[in-house]
Design a protein around this motif. Structure first.
Motif, mmCIF file in Angstrom:
data_model
loop_
_atom_site.group_PDB
_atom_site.id
_atom_site.type_symbol
_atom_site.label_atom_id
_atom_site.label_comp_id
_atom_site.label_asym_id
_atom_site.label_seq_id
_atom_site.Cartn_x
_atom_site.Cartn_y
_atom_site.Cartn_z
ATOM 1 N N ALA A 1 0.843 -1.207 0.000
ATOM 2 C CA ALA A 1 0.000 0.000 0.000
ATOM 3 C C ALA A 1 0.874 1.251 0.000
ATOM 4 O O ALA A 1 0.629 2.206 -0.742
ATOM 5 C CB ALA A 1 -0.944 -0.003 1.204
ATOM 6 N N ALA A 2 1.936 1.238 0.822
ATOM 7 C CA ALA A 2 2.848 2.395 0.840
ATOM 8 C C ALA A 2 3.524 2.562 -0.515
ATOM 9 O O ALA A 2 3.670 3.677 -1.013
ATOM 10 C CB ALA A 2 3.892 2.239 1.949
ATOM 11 N N SER A 3 3.914 1.450 -1.140
ATOM 12 C CA SER A 3 4.610 1.554 -2.433
ATOM 13 C C SER A 3 3.664 2.031 -3.530
ATOM 14 O O SER A 3 4.098 2.636 -4.506
ATOM 15 C CB SER A 3 5.269 0.228 -2.803
ATOM 16 N N LEU A 4 2.377 1.777 -3.364
ATOM 17 C CA LEU A 4 1.394 2.215 -4.373
ATOM 18 C C LEU A 4 0.968 3.673 -4.178
ATOM 19 O O LEU A 4 0.250 4.223 -4.999
ATOM 20 C CB LEU A 4 0.166 1.303 -4.341
ATOM 21 N N GLY A 5 1.382 4.293 -3.066
ATOM 22 C CA GLY A 5 1.097 5.715 -2.886
ATOM 23 C C GLY A 5 -0.075 6.040 -1.971
ATOM 24 O O GLY A 5 -0.544 7.174 -1.944
ATOM 25 N N VAL A 6 -0.557 5.034 -1.209
ATOM 26 C CA VAL A 6 -1.624 5.289 -0.240
ATOM 27 C C VAL A 6 -1.035 6.068 0.937
ATOM 28 O O VAL A 6 0.035 5.725 1.425
ATOM 29 C CB VAL A 6 -2.236 3.958 0.268
ATOM 30 N N LYS A 7 -1.762 7.106 1.401
ATOM 31 C CA LYS A 7 -1.204 7.947 2.473
ATOM 32 C C LYS A 7 -2.036 7.936 3.753
ATOM 33 O O LYS A 7 -1.705 8.625 4.719
ATOM 34 C CB LYS A 7 -1.063 9.391 1.985
ATOM 35 N N LYS A 8 -3.135 7.184 3.741
ATOM 36 C CA LYS A 8 -3.967 7.135 4.950
ATOM 37 C C LYS A 8 -4.552 5.733 5.045
ATOM 38 O O LYS A 8 -5.265 5.300 4.135
ATOM 39 C CB LYS A 8 -5.074 8.180 4.841
ATOM 40 N N ILE A 9 -4.227 5.029 6.129
ATOM 41 C CA ILE A 9 -4.648 3.634 6.282
ATOM 42 C C ILE A 9 -5.271 3.451 7.665
ATOM 43 O O ILE A 9 -4.668 3.823 8.676
ATOM 44 C CB ILE A 9 -3.436 2.676 6.144
ATOM 45 N N THR B 1 8.671 9.723 -0.378
ATOM 46 C CA THR B 1 9.137 10.132 0.954
ATOM 47 C C THR B 1 8.010 10.383 1.961
ATOM 48 O O THR B 1 8.270 10.508 3.152
ATOM 49 C CB THR B 1 9.955 11.445 0.875
ATOM 50 N N ILE B 2 6.773 10.460 1.460
ATOM 51 C CA ILE B 2 5.678 10.866 2.350
ATOM 52 C C ILE B 2 5.145 9.660 3.119
ATOM 53 O O ILE B 2 4.524 8.765 2.554
ATOM 54 C CB ILE B 2 4.532 11.537 1.554
ATOM 55 N N MET B 3 5.389 9.652 4.420
ATOM 56 C CA MET B 3 4.989 8.537 5.276
ATOM 57 C C MET B 3 3.457 8.481 5.410
ATOM 58 O O MET B 3 2.826 9.465 5.765
ATOM 59 C CB MET B 3 5.618 8.742 6.665
ATOM 60 N N PRO B 4 2.858 7.318 5.124
ATOM 61 C CA PRO B 4 1.409 7.201 5.311
ATOM 62 C C PRO B 4 1.043 7.336 6.797
ATOM 63 O O PRO B 4 1.802 6.913 7.671
ATOM 64 C CB PRO B 4 1.089 5.780 4.822
ATOM 65 N N ALA B 5 -0.112 7.913 7.057
ATOM 66 C CA ALA B 5 -0.651 7.942 8.419
ATOM 67 C C ALA B 5 -1.406 6.634 8.632
ATOM 68 O O ALA B 5 -2.136 6.180 7.750
ATOM 69 C CB ALA B 5 -1.586 9.134 8.587
ATOM 70 N N LEU B 6 -1.194 6.025 9.792
ATOM 71 C CA LEU B 6 -1.782 4.713 10.065
ATOM 72 C C LEU B 6 -2.539 4.771 11.385
ATOM 73 O O LEU B 6 -2.012 5.253 12.382
ATOM 74 C CB LEU B 6 -0.643 3.677 10.153
#
Lengths: 237, 237
Positions: free
Chosen positions: B96-104, B141-146
């Protein structure tokens, strides 16, 4: 396991089967079946339907089955993929089988580590096991055909050129501006390179064989993620 | 690792960093860098660019960096997913992070095994490690919020209802005839259930919160395959 895959050798009569081994253990421990339990099942490369457990003992169980439905339509896709490392290969085979791919070529490439070709996993039966897991997951019965091709150049120049006639031939390659096609209806051959990509010479050889490169966007995906993402884009059924 | 992720604490000057630990070992063993090697790098939640190794010893290396490019655009997607088993969760977070999702959001559901909530993996730092691996893979570089949400009903009725206002709200659910949307441009919230699916009551609660169910075709995919396939269909960039 959403579908119990049956082999012809499981049949003890026209509509009855006897199951032992891995499938028995799974049905016992995970599904917790007993006499009377109904199970989805399907004959490998044949029809699907339901079964009802008629007998249960410590070594296995027997079931009456009625197989009356066709399996889901296969994807009109041939997947050609540079041999990934064994752990990833297992997951790729499972997911490709679960997505409905019926023809898979594992090929060599400059950036494929030689040791991958020595892996125990490449024994026919072990590879088939992972394809079976994918079918059991997806509720499908048609076993994908799987081929190992160690000679990149002769495979691409001879076999792939011939196979590609009249088909949509595409190649996932980061160094191009063309975007991935979405919603293809034509019979398609999709080539996916190793981690790090094909080298230029390989891309040229594939281009000569009629394969058009496309890129996958600004992000670099692991091969296993790329395989699923590309198939989903090409065939968003 | 296609991008070396830098933390603010790595900086020893405005344009120089010192790297030790896991990243050092990877750069040493896999990339086999030495003094003079150029590396893609990026500041966590900041810009990306390149670095050049200036010093190398047995404990780490130093690098001059020039960060001048924006990271790739995030997907306009919030992913809400029933907590999967830990091994699968790791891979889902990475992909999910590699695909560009930023909110999980990882949420509870009737069919989520209680033991999954006790997993060591749910410590913040361990979860973040897998998201980082996804960013390093994808060059982002943008860390997803989890977020972890243990109370399904209150989360859906309060938070998800509020979050969904003005967005496309969809729910992967096998028991419906609506097909998965392809090529969405609107900000979207995608809800994915556990293995075995949400129970009817949960689907009703999600429907009341404005979520429209769609099915994924005749095949049942593992959650990790489904996550990648659905994101790829929704955003086939």
């Amino acid at each position: 396991m959403n579908l119990l895959l049956l082999d012809k050798t499981d049949f003890t009569g026209p509509d009855s089967v006897s199951i032992t081994g891995r499938r028995f253990m799974h049905v016992k421990k995970v599904i917790r079946a007993k006499v009377g339990t109904g199970l989805s099942c399907g004959l490998i490369n044949g029809k699907m339907g339901t079964g009802k457990v008629t007998h249960w003992d410590k070594n296995g169980f027997r079931m009456d089955v009625a197989l009356d439905r066709e399996p889901p339509e296969p994807l009109p896709l041939t997947l050609v993929i540079a041999l990934p490392r064994p752990k990833m290969l297992k997951r790729i085979l499972q997911s490709a089988a679960s997505l409905g791919v019926k023809k898979i070529f594992l090929i060599n490439s400059w950036r494929v580590e030689k040791s991958y070709w020595q892996s125990d996993l490449l024994d026919g039966e072990k590879l088939e096991r992972h394809l079976r897991l994918g079918l059991e997951q997806a509720k499908d019965t048609i076993m994908p055909a799987l081929y190992l091709e160690r000679y990149f150049t002769s495979f691409v120049k001879k076999d792939l050129t011939r196979m590609g006639k009249g088909k949509k031939c595409i190649l996932a390659h980061p160094k191009t501006s063309q975007a991935c096609p979405v919603g293809v209806s034509k019979e398609t051959i999709l080539v996916i390179g190793p981690e790090g990509g094909f080298i230029d010479l390989e891309v040229d050889t594939l281009a000569e064989a009629g394969f058009s490169p496309f890129n996958m966007g600004p992000r670099i995906l692991r091969v296993e993620t790329a395989v699923t993402a590309l198939i989903a884009r090409l065939f968003p059924s």
